[in-house]
Every structure is written in structure tokens, then in C-alpha cells.
Write an enzyme that holds these catalytic residues in place. Structure first.
Site, PDB file in Angstrom:
ATOM      1  N   GLU A  55      45.232  33.035  38.439  1.00 41.48           N
ATOM      2  CA  GLU A  55      45.425  31.741  37.782  1.00 41.48           C
ATOM      3  C   GLU A  55      46.481  30.958  38.565  1.00 41.48           C
ATOM      4  O   GLU A  55      47.049  30.002  38.067  1.00 41.48           O
ATOM      5  CB  GLU A  55      45.814  31.922  36.311  1.00 41.48           C
ATOM      6  N   CYS A  74      45.016  35.430  32.360  1.00 42.74           N
ATOM      7  CA  CYS A  74      45.245  36.812  32.825  1.00 42.74           C
ATOM      8  C   CYS A  74      43.985  37.660  32.797  1.00 42.74           C
ATOM      9  O   CYS A  74      44.002  38.822  33.199  1.00 42.74           O
ATOM     10  CB  CYS A  74      46.313  37.494  31.972  1.00 42.74           C
ATOM     11  N   HIS A 102      47.785  44.879  28.540  1.00 42.15           N
ATOM     12  CA  HIS A 102      48.305  43.744  29.319  1.00 42.15           C
ATOM     13  C   HIS A 102      49.796  43.623  28.954  1.00 42.15           C
ATOM     14  O   HIS A 102      50.147  43.634  27.770  1.00 42.15           O
ATOM     15  CB  HIS A 102      47.537  42.467  28.928  1.00 42.15           C
TER      16      HIS A 102
END
Ligand code: HMG
Length: 394
Positions: free
Chosen positions: A74, A106, A232
Site C-alpha cells: 500500500e 494490509c 496481523h
């Protein structure tokens, strides 16, 4: 797999002193200790190439064997030309290679990885491997609540029919998506904008949705329990909140869930505590950290993986640690790129951050001087007269 990290980092005790915040707020409150900061000659391309070269060399795979090269990022360096095209050139990949980039905050790297395993499982790969490179620079405005949760780095993943670290389970996953404004970066911004509390809630809602969907499929397939789970990791504390939520869905009380955290999650947080948030690479840095610390003991056991991308999309999936992964992970020395880094002073950190918005317009001919010896691999020099990015590969 292999990591590519910047050569500089900021220690969060220094950030805490400068911002007049107790260090315990960052360290215990957020679970953040150090964050990697990209230098003027480092960008998602150089970090990605560093990780990919290391992955290819340590696995003994030649560039000709790669039939698909995907980047998840990103932190695009161009609105049209993908980071994957720079990698294709610098790594010397074959012209007969599918090359592209995926963006979904993400989640982009995971979308690439899932596409790659399905490409291999379908037979379309015809024996070739996929190279998935997750590479990002996480930036928030100076003095904002997000500032201590920055970071930078890349993780390269080689995906093959007979994996030597983890065998991912094709088609056995739970997805979740919703249109939300928890985190975004308008086209003219270098730094991300975020509604912090909403982003935490969206992450947890997405985890619940994806994990519940995963459980349905997994029960149909009689799946074994997960020995470990990698989440994450935008900051360490988020993994703790995530684990509490997930184990709550399994029927554990908060105290029972917390009691399993040390064994089931903590070993995956070592690298991110030194690097910070690396957006697309964050889940895979957690997996690398887990395999670095205990691949041998986990051979044959299942690891759960949770990927979250703001905006939002999420997936919960799993893999089984391969036989022989312990010895192979030791030979990879996954933590080695973290060993040789320079600690920045606050003044150096702020100067680097203030120069960020100019980096894409800097002329390559006006090469910036740094007091850090350049790492092996490409350096970003700036742009030429036609605004093409220029790299020097050393
Ligand atoms: P904040 O203002 O630091 O929040 O923002 P806080 O004041 O609530 O403090 C955080 C914690 O520190 C709290 O604990 C406090 O109690 C504790 P919690 O209630 O969370 O358990 N605390 C202390 N602890 C010990 N000693 C002390 C002390 N003082 C307070 N002295 C926030 C935190 C995460 C919102 C902010 O850093 C932020 O906006 N970060 C960026 C957004 C983010 O990372 N969101 C995570 C979910 S979204 C996601 O993961 C996607 C993402 O990676 C992007 C993408 O997908 O591309 C971001």
C-alpha cells in the site's frame, strides 16, 4: 521466506521522552519497542528486492523457476508501474512470468499469497514457483496517536508445490469484508489517516467474522486444533486483543484466553517488536518470528493465520509446519537482517520523516549523503528528467 528491513530504527524510549509520554505507555500499553525507519535511499522496491534476493539464495531457487511474481503493497512508488515490475528487472526473472501488484491496505500480500497457492494447486504453475513479496512503509503524522505504531520492511515468500516451512491449506479459509473508513491514505498524502479506535473495532469485528467462517469449514473437514496463531500485528497489544477475541469464540473466558497467549502467540511477536507495523508484511513477519523461534518443535502441527486489511478485508486460514522445517528455518537465519542496524537520534528521525514528502521529486543527480554505509542491493537515488525512478544496484 526472508526479511528485508531498513538499516535504521528508532527506539521507542527515545520517542516517549521526546513526546513527554511514559515509556510504559508504548511498551506495555501498545507493545511497541522499536520501529524501523526507511532512509533516503530505501523504499518499498529496495526493501522488497533485498528480501527476495535473500529468499531465492537461501532456498537455492533460480530466477528462471519463478512463474509468478506478485507484490502486495500500500506504499506504491508509482500510480501505474508496479513494484513487481522493478523486482522483475532487478531480480532477473524470466520474461515468461506473470507479474503484478495488489493493493488492499494490509491485505494485499495475503490476496497475492492465496492467489499463488490456488495457481499452484490448479496445476497452472506447471512446476514453477511463485514469488510473493509484501513490502511497505507505515507512516503516520509526527506527534499523532499512530506515530509509535510506524515501521518499514518486506517479507518475501517463495511458494512451491512441496514447501519446506509451512504447507498452506488450499480452500479451507474464512473471509470477511465490509466497506468502512477506519484507515485510508488519500492520493496526495504520504502519511496514513486513521480513526484509531474505529480501526481497532473493525479489526476485531473482521477477525470474529473470518474466524467464525473458518470454523464452519474446518469442522466440516474435521480440522485438528491450532497449535499456534499468527495475527496481523499493527502493534503488539493488538495481537493480545485479537487472541482474546478469537479464543472467546472458542468458548474460553478472558482469563483462560490470556493464559494461552504466551505459548500460542508470543513467539510470533519478536520480530515485529523490533520493526513495528509493516502493513502487508506484518502477518508474515509474525510467521517468520514464530518459525525462527520454534519451527522444530512445531513440525507436523497446525498454525492459524489471520490477515486484516483496513477498508476492510480479512481472511483466517491455516497451514501445517513441514517435516524438516526446524533444520531448514535454522539454515535460513530469518532474524539475521535485524542484527546490523543503526539507532537513530530523535533529530535524525524527524529530519528523515520531514524529507519523506520530497523523496519522489528528488533528482537522482543530487544524490543525498547519509552517515550509514549502504547495504548490499539496490539504492533509490531519486528521479531522472522524465520522472523515472533511478536505482543503483550494488
Ligand atoms: P492511543 O491514543 O495510544 O490509545 O491510540 P490509548 O490512549 O487508549 O492507549 C493505548 C493503550 O495503552 C491502552 O490500553 C491504555 O490503557 C494503555 P488498552 O485499553 O488498549 O488495553 N496505556 C498504558 N499502559 C501502560 N502504561 C501507561 C499507559 N498509558 C496508557 N503509562 C491506537 C492507540 C492504536 C488507536 C493508535 O496508536 C493508532 O491510531 N494507531 C494506528 C492505527 C492502528 O494501528 N490500528 C490497529 C487496527 S487497524 C489495522 O491493523 C490495519 C492497519 O495495519 C492498516 C492497514 O490495514 O493497512 C493499521
Amino acid at each position: 521466506m526472508a526479511l528485508g528491513v531498513p538499516q535504521r530504527y528508532l527506539d521507542l524510549t527515545d520517542l516517549a521522552t521526546a513526546r513527554g509520554v511514559e515509556a510504559s505507555k508504548y511498551q506495555q500499553g501498545l507493545g511497541c519497542f522499536q520501529m524501523a525507519i526507511a532512509g533516503p535511499d530505501e523504499d518499498p522496491v529496495t526493501l522488497g528486492v533485498r528480501s527476495a534476493r535473500r529468499a531465492l539464495a537461501s532456498a537455492g531457487v533460480s530466477p528462471d523457476e519463478i512463474g509468478m511474481c506478485v507484490t502486495g503493497t500500500e506504499t506504491a512508488v508509482d500510480h501505474a508501474k508496479p513494484v513487481a515490475a522493478f523486482l522483475h528487472g532487478m531480480l532477473g526473472l524470466s520474461p515468461r512470468c506473470r507479474v503484478f501488484e495488489i493493493k488492499h491496505a494490509c491485505f494485499g500480500g495475503t490476496a497475492g499469497l492465496l492467489g499463488a497457492i490456488e495457481w499452484i494447486a490448479s496445476g497452472a504453475a506447471r512446476g514453477r514457483a511463485a514469488l510473493v513479496v509484501c513490502t511497505d512503509i507505515a507512516r503516520y503524522p509526527l506527534r499523532s496517536a499512530g506515530e509509535p505504531t510506524q515501521g518499514a520492511g518486506a517479507v518475501a515468500l517463495l511458494v512451491r508445490e512441496k514447501p519446506r516451512l509451512v504447507e498452506l491449506e488450499v480452500g479451507r479459509s474464512g473471509s470477511y469484508a465490509r466497506d468502512v473508513w477506519d484507515f485510508w491514505r488519500p492520493l496526495h498524502h504520504k502519511d496514513a489517516l486513521v480513526d484509531g479506535p474505529l480501526s481497532v473495532q473493525c479489526y476485531l469485528d473482521a477477525l470474529s467474522g473470518a474466524y467464525r467462517a473458518f470454523r464452519v469449514v474446518d469442522e466440516e473437514e474435521d480440522g485438528e486444533p491450532l497449535a499456534r496463531t499468527c495475527y496481523h500485528v499493527p502493534y503488539g497489544k493488538m495481537a493480545r486483543k485479537a487472541h482474546r477475541t478469537r479464543r472467546g469464540i472458542d468458548g474460553l473466558s478472558e482469563a483462560e484466553a490470556d493464559a494461552t497467549f504466551r505459548a500460542e502467540v508470543e513467539p510470533s511477536l519478536g520480530f515485529s517488536a523490533q520493526v513495528g507495523n509493516v502493513y502487508t508484511a506484518s502477518l508474515y513477519m509474525a510467521l517468520a518470528s514464530l518459525l525462527h523461534s520454534e519451527a522444530g518443535g512445531l513440525e507436523g502441527r497446525r498454525v492459524g493465520l489471520f490477515s486484516y486489511g483496513s477498508g476492510c478485508a480479512a481472511e483466517f486460514f491455516a497451514g501445517r509446519v513441514s517435516a524438516g522445517a526446524g533444520a531448514f528455518a535454522r539454515s535460513l537465519d530469518l532474524g539475521a537482517p535485524l542484527a546490523d542496524r543503526r539507532r537513530l537520534t530523535m533529530d535524525e528521525y524527524e529530519a528523515l520523516r520531514q524529507a519523506d514528502p520530497l523523496a519522489d521529486r528528488r533528482l537522482a543527480s543530487e544524490e543525498v549523503r547519509t552517515n550509514v554505509a549502504p547495504a548490499a542491493g539496490p539504492r533509490y537515488l531519486g528521479i531522472d528528467a522524465q520522472e523515472r525512478r533511478v536505482y543503483r544496484d550494488v
